[in-house]
Design an enzyme around this catalytic site. Structure first.
Site, PDB file in Angstrom:
ATOM      1  CB  CYS A   1      -0.916  -0.011   1.221  1.00 26.96           C
ATOM      2  SG  CYS A   1      -1.949   1.454   1.338  1.00 26.96           S
TER       3      CYS A   1
ATOM      4  CB  CYS B   1      -0.577   2.459   4.129  1.00 24.97           C
ATOM      5  SG  CYS B   1      -2.012   1.746   3.359  1.00 24.97           S
ATOM      6  CG  ASP B   2       3.270   1.120   4.347  1.00 33.32           C
ATOM      7  OD1 ASP B   2       2.793   1.561   5.406  1.00 33.32           O
ATOM      8  OD2 ASP B   2       3.133  -0.060   3.967  1.00 33.32           O
TER       9      ASP B   2
END
Ligand code: NAP
Length: 318
Positions: free
Chosen positions: A146, A149-150
């Site tokens: 992701c 997200c990261d």
């Protein structure tokens, strides 16, 4: 005769609902909106990812009504707010098992037990893994599924993206906000991604491509330091230094719980054009039942259709 009261608790300790929705992505929350507006007080169990995969997307530019695009998690929150406004309840809980052989249907969750007159399955899909050495051990230590997200953790670093679909290209472009370079490794020599995304990637100076190549290993001990690559044409193997490995190689529907109880096709729940599954009163929508379109707008449409059919089923049964 069905129990037509809203949420109630039976002597056995299970709560009864007329419409139980499993999953809170675009399909589940659209189903909840329609069921709520039919005054059926649906209960939505979010599963582990409220908002579904869409909530992990930085910007959604192809959901109608948002000409400037909308954040994935913001869209999920709007879906939820709209469903709740008409009487839907959304709870952070996950179904563990279902029994579709009895009526009402029985569902056991992390936090309790439910019986439901109708069930709408919108459990979505999970990202596929490459299943190469080092991948599992280095997940969270450089390996990710992701970008939204990261991505932030890869500020001023080099990353590799695997895949040639919309997800790989979209997330690759997103990652150029942080990374100094994004190398997209694809097993063929042409992308599957849509034309607009392809153009954006090809015009981005931070993105480069390695074609006809697969990642055979994630290298590193405490953190990822590189990936092993194999050129599928020449058979040549090499090590490519990188700080991040983002894997976008498709999804597997989250439907194991229903195996043996509903007809499936390659892991996807089989539905007819009205979202009916093989068990009357059970409907499926979104990626759990859609191997073809997998778009926020099509999932939302399937969810709405499922709820309309659940409403008709309850009307006919009462
Ligand atoms: P996808 O379209 O299934 O693409 C998966 C990619 O991974 C393909 O390029 C495939 O290669 C590659 N791949 C699969 N297994 C592999 C393996 N073992 N090793 C190396 N490469 C592998 O999946 P997706 O990109 O996640 O998209 C899923 C759906 O969501 C699609 O319908 C897509 O249109 C939609 N989506 C849309 C948007 C948008 O509209 N902006 C954004 C994200 C996703 P091949 O090409 O050789 O098969």
């Amino acid at each position: 005769m069905l129990n037509l009261s809203g949420l109630s608790t039976s002597k056995a300790g299970s709560r009864h609902v007329k419409v139980l929705v499993l999953g809170a992505g675009p399909a589940g929350l659209s189903a909840a909106l329609y069921a709520a507006r039919a005054e059926l007080q649906p209960l939505v169990l979010t599963g582990l990812q409220p908002g579904g995969q869409a909530a992990l997307t930085h910007a959604i530019e192809n959901y109608p009504g948002f000409p400037e695009g909308v954040g994935g998690s913001e869209l999920g929150e709007l879906f939820q707010k709209q469903a709740e406004r008409f009487g839907a309840t959304v709870e952070f809980d996950s179904a563990q098992s279902v029994d579709l052989s009895t009526r009402p249907f029985k569902v056991v969750t992390d936090n309790g037990k439910y019986t439901a007159d109708t069930l709408i399955i919108s459990t979505g899909a999970n990202p596929n893994h490459l299943n190469v050495p080092g991948e599992a051990e280095l997940t969270g230590k450089g390996v990710s599924y992701c970008g939204t997200c990261d991505g932030w953790f890869f500020k001023d670093k080099k990353v590799v993206v695997v895949g040639g679909g919309d997800s790989a290209v979209e997330e690759g472009v997103f990652l150029t906000r942080f990374a100094t370079s994004v190398t997209i490794v694809h097993r063929r020599d042409s992308l599957r991604a849509g034309a607009i995304l392809q153009k954006r990637a090809q015009e981005n100076p931070k993105i480069n491509f390695i074609w006809n190549t697969v990642v055979t290993e994630a290298v590193g001990t405490d953190k990822l330091t590189g990936v092993k690559l194999k050129d599928l044409k020449s058979g040549k193997e090499s090590t490519f230094p990188t700080d991040g490995l983002f894997i976008f190689v498709g999804h597997t529907p989250n439907t194991e719980m229903f195996s043996g109880q509903l007809e499936m096709d390659n892991g996807y729940i089989k539905v007819d054009e009205h979202m009916h599954t093989s068990v009357p009163g059970v409907y499926a929508a979104g990626e759990a039942a859609d191997s073809h379109f997998k778009q926020v707008v099509t999932s939302a449409g399937m969810g709405a259709a499922a709820a309309i059919e659940a409403t008709r089923f309850l009307e006919e049964a009462s």
